[in-house]
Design a protein around this motif. Sequence first.
Motif, PDB file in Angstrom:
ATOM      1  N   UNK A 302       0.834  -1.196   0.000  1.00  0.00           N
ATOM      2  CA  UNK A 302       0.000   0.000   0.000  1.00  0.00           C
ATOM      3  C   UNK A 302       0.863   1.239   0.000  1.00  0.00           C
ATOM      4  N   UNK A 303       0.225   2.376  -0.239  1.00  0.00           N
ATOM      5  CA  UNK A 303       0.914   3.661  -0.215  1.00  0.00           C
ATOM      6  C   UNK A 303       0.119   4.621   0.661  1.00  0.00           C
ATOM      7  N   UNK A 304       0.798   5.311   1.556  1.00  0.00           N
ATOM      8  CA  UNK A 304       0.145   6.307   2.401  1.00  0.00           C
ATOM      9  C   UNK A 304       0.051   7.600   1.592  1.00  0.00           C
ATOM     10  N   UNK A 305      -1.170   8.035   1.295  1.00  0.00           N
ATOM     11  CA  UNK A 305      -1.333   9.221   0.460  1.00  0.00           C
ATOM     12  C   UNK A 305      -1.841  10.431   1.243  1.00  0.00           C
ATOM     13  N   UNK A 404      -5.074  -5.434   4.207  1.00  0.00           N
ATOM     14  CA  UNK A 404      -5.285  -6.789   3.707  1.00  0.00           C
ATOM     15  C   UNK A 404      -6.530  -6.905   2.821  1.00  0.00           C
ATOM     16  N   UNK A 405      -7.463  -5.972   2.991  1.00  0.00           N
ATOM     17  CA  UNK A 405      -8.711  -6.023   2.235  1.00  0.00           C
ATOM     18  C   UNK A 405      -8.627  -5.340   0.875  1.00  0.00           C
ATOM     19  N   UNK A 406      -7.650  -4.472   0.668  1.00  0.00           N
ATOM     20  CA  UNK A 406      -7.602  -3.664  -0.550  1.00  0.00           C
ATOM     21  C   UNK A 406      -7.644  -4.534  -1.799  1.00  0.00           C
ATOM     22  N   UNK A 407      -8.540  -4.152  -2.713  1.00  0.00           N
ATOM     23  CA  UNK A 407      -8.710  -4.900  -3.948  1.00  0.00           C
ATOM     24  C   UNK A 407      -9.571  -6.132  -3.808  1.00  0.00           C
ATOM     25  N   UNK A 408     -10.106  -6.374  -2.602  1.00  0.00           N
ATOM     26  CA  UNK A 408     -10.942  -7.545  -2.370  1.00  0.00           C
ATOM     27  C   UNK A 408     -12.189  -7.184  -1.606  1.00  0.00           C
ATOM     28  N   UNK A 409     -12.710  -8.150  -0.858  1.00  0.00           N
ATOM     29  CA  UNK A 409     -13.932  -7.931  -0.087  1.00  0.00           C
ATOM     30  C   UNK A 409     -13.613  -7.394   1.302  1.00  0.00           C
ATOM     31  N   UNK A 410     -14.529  -6.600   1.814  1.00  0.00           N
ATOM     32  CA  UNK A 410     -14.413  -5.997   3.135  1.00  0.00           C
ATOM     33  C   UNK A 410     -15.107  -6.893   4.164  1.00  0.00           C
ATOM     34  N   UNK A 434     -17.365  -4.602  -1.475  1.00  0.00           N
ATOM     35  CA  UNK A 434     -16.030  -4.330  -1.984  1.00  0.00           C
ATOM     36  C   UNK A 434     -15.293  -3.358  -1.063  1.00  0.00           C
ATOM     37  N   UNK A 435     -14.030  -3.666  -0.772  1.00  0.00           N
ATOM     38  CA  UNK A 435     -13.208  -2.770   0.035  1.00  0.00           C
ATOM     39  C   UNK A 435     -12.651  -1.621  -0.786  1.00  0.00           C
ATOM     40  N   UNK A 436     -12.716  -1.747  -2.119  1.00  0.00           N
ATOM     41  CA  UNK A 436     -12.150  -0.725  -2.970  1.00  0.00           C
ATOM     42  C   UNK A 436     -10.633  -0.775  -2.970  1.00  0.00           C
ATOM     43  N   UNK A 437     -10.032   0.273  -3.540  1.00  0.00           N
ATOM     44  CA  UNK A 437      -8.590   0.316  -3.668  1.00  0.00           C
ATOM     45  C   UNK A 437      -7.932   1.314  -2.725  1.00  0.00           C
ATOM     46  N   UNK A 438      -8.709   1.911  -1.829  1.00  0.00           N
ATOM     47  CA  UNK A 438      -8.121   2.793  -0.822  1.00  0.00           C
ATOM     48  C   UNK A 438      -9.052   2.858   0.382  1.00  0.00           C
ATOM     49  N   UNK A 439      -8.519   3.307   1.507  1.00  0.00           N
ATOM     50  CA  UNK A 439      -9.359   3.460   2.700  1.00  0.00           C
ATOM     51  C   UNK A 439      -8.821   4.589   3.564  1.00  0.00           C
ATOM     52  N   UNK A 440      -9.724   5.138   4.374  1.00  0.00           N
ATOM     53  CA  UNK A 440      -9.353   6.089   5.416  1.00  0.00           C
ATOM     54  C   UNK A 440      -9.653   5.440   6.756  1.00  0.00           C
ATOM     55  N   UNK A 448     -10.375  13.773  23.051  1.00  0.00           N
ATOM     56  CA  UNK A 448     -10.545  14.569  21.851  1.00  0.00           C
ATOM     57  C   UNK A 448      -9.340  14.635  20.934  1.00  0.00           C
ATOM     58  N   UNK A 449      -8.360  13.747  21.120  1.00  0.00           N
ATOM     59  CA  UNK A 449      -7.230  13.673  20.200  1.00  0.00           C
ATOM     60  C   UNK A 449      -7.550  12.641  19.126  1.00  0.00           C
ATOM     61  N   UNK A 450      -7.327  12.989  17.885  1.00  0.00           N
ATOM     62  CA  UNK A 450      -7.722  12.091  16.797  1.00  0.00           C
ATOM     63  C   UNK A 450      -6.637  12.033  15.736  1.00  0.00           C
ATOM     64  N   UNK A 451      -6.643  10.938  14.982  1.00  0.00           N
ATOM     65  CA  UNK A 451      -5.734  10.783  13.850  1.00  0.00           C
ATOM     66  C   UNK A 451      -6.452  10.039  12.742  1.00  0.00           C
ATOM     67  N   UNK A 452      -6.059  10.340  11.513  1.00  0.00           N
ATOM     68  CA  UNK A 452      -6.617   9.647  10.349  1.00  0.00           C
ATOM     69  C   UNK A 452      -5.519   9.460   9.316  1.00  0.00           C
ATOM     70  N   UNK A 453      -5.555   8.343   8.625  1.00  0.00           N
ATOM     71  CA  UNK A 453      -4.621   8.101   7.532  1.00  0.00           C
ATOM     72  C   UNK A 453      -5.399   7.589   6.323  1.00  0.00           C
ATOM     73  N   UNK A 454      -4.890   7.935   5.136  1.00  0.00           N
ATOM     74  CA  UNK A 454      -5.506   7.517   3.877  1.00  0.00           C
ATOM     75  C   UNK A 454      -4.467   6.674   3.149  1.00  0.00           C
ATOM     76  N   UNK A 455      -4.796   5.425   2.908  1.00  0.00           N
ATOM     77  CA  UNK A 455      -3.885   4.471   2.282  1.00  0.00           C
ATOM     78  C   UNK A 455      -4.543   3.875   1.057  1.00  0.00           C
ATOM     79  N   UNK A 456      -3.775   3.764  -0.024  1.00  0.00           N
ATOM     80  CA  UNK A 456      -4.327   3.174  -1.240  1.00  0.00           C
ATOM     81  C   UNK A 456      -3.526   1.959  -1.662  1.00  0.00           C
ATOM     82  N   UNK A 457      -4.143   1.143  -2.478  1.00  0.00           N
ATOM     83  CA  UNK A 457      -3.469  -0.041  -3.026  1.00  0.00           C
ATOM     84  C   UNK A 457      -2.309   0.413  -3.895  1.00  0.00           C
ATOM     85  N   UNK A 458      -1.181  -0.304  -3.786  1.00  0.00           N
ATOM     86  CA  UNK A 458       0.004   0.095  -4.562  1.00  0.00           C
ATOM     87  C   UNK A 458      -0.264  -0.061  -6.047  1.00  0.00           C
TER      88      UNK A 458
END
Length: 458
Positions: A302-305, A404-410, A434-440, A448-458
């Motif tokens: 995956x790639x962190x975008x 592990x789900x990218x490109x397959x079923x969620x 479908x899990x699709x090719x990327x996720x957040x 109240x501290x939060x974090x988010x990452x967006x990762x896509x299939x390589x």
Amino acid sequence: MPASQPENSSTAPQSGTAAAIRPNASGVVITGLGVVSPLGNSPSELIERLRAGESGIRPFTQVPTSAFSVSNGAEAVSFTGHINDYGPLEKALQRTIRKGSKVMCREIEMGVAAAQLALHHAGFSPEVFDRDRTGVVYGCDYIMSCPEEYSAGIAACTTDGEFDFTKWGELGLPKVNPLWLLKYLPNMPASHIAIYNDLRGPNNSITLREASGGAAIAEAVSTIMRGHADALVVGATGSRIHTLRTLHASMQEKLAADCADPATMSRPFNTDRDGGVLGEGAGALICESREHAEARGATIFGEVIGYGTSATGPAAGDRPLQVAIANAILAAMRSAKTAGHGETPVGHIHAHGLGDVDLDRDEAEAINEIFGDVASQPPVTTAKGHIGNLGAGGGMVEIISSVQCLGGDLFPIRNLDQLASECSINAAQGNSVSAGDSFISVNVTPQGQSSAVWIRKA
């Protein structure tokens, strides 16, 4: 470094060689995965059991069940601390880790094991990794000492059931292991991992509760992109299952009540949800610059975008956690757009999904605020219905499951029988989503501290 990087992060001094800056990377990719979880200690086993709808929630074995408001949680039962749990290791490293286990509590052991598994998965070797430009960024909860560390000392100062503190210096303290503190410092996972593998690059420890995993990835991407490292071990470890930690959680948090079947306790977004479930675990990624990974012929998972962090308090309004979640997701999307990835479709959202009545509502509102109504939202899932809240380790384990789900079923949300009316989300139900090719992925702390990452299939 992200603008909202927590104040309690600490960066170890870099050596002159490690601090040398090279041209910025064109992207940061994931080349290794390691996990310790209530559903197994490999990424493949984890995702297989999530898709099968299995639960890791069962009666406690590590804490006295009669002492707390709940008797069940998600223990990483297949992690024993044996050297075999660390994956294939050379004999010399096996001996070093076994010796080091004397000053590693269970949380640190899990974190180190996940890192060693990820390094092996990525094909780490000094021939293809420059140790001076390979480092560690690791998230961790604050770690509480076990009461038994002091039991002999307390007994020595107790007469007829009365503890005499004036005797502590002379009689009690000498009975406490002089190295006890090393077992519980939250910067020790990053320290042990770097020492065991002779990684001399940037070294950073982040203590941000449930948001630690996403914040660690954010810091790692920033470090690699600004040219300070070629590769980083990025992970997080945590546990809510501990004599004192479990007691604190029982007193301070909304925990799901015990059920005849413990597997039904964690019910994210369900109409009858009544709180979170305590768990433990760790996860680790190997993050590299794309150039470094391609030059060594690595498999890229995956790639962190994009990434984002936020912190909110009462000044943010009646629902500060909703604001925190929305802020982190929007920040991740803005950073992706700045990097040229703004048009990437979001395949799915891995929600925090604690199972808390108010927090699930606030998270659903944040998703609606950003993505619109259910018809326009990507599918939403969460692993907490299966494995509960693993503290600092949870976000990273959840991210690994989504990779592990990218490109397959969620995998669907477990125990979601009837979606609550106040949680208007496109909940993943059934095994053909479908899990699709990327996720957040998003996580938030009660503060109240939060974090988010967006990762896509390589």
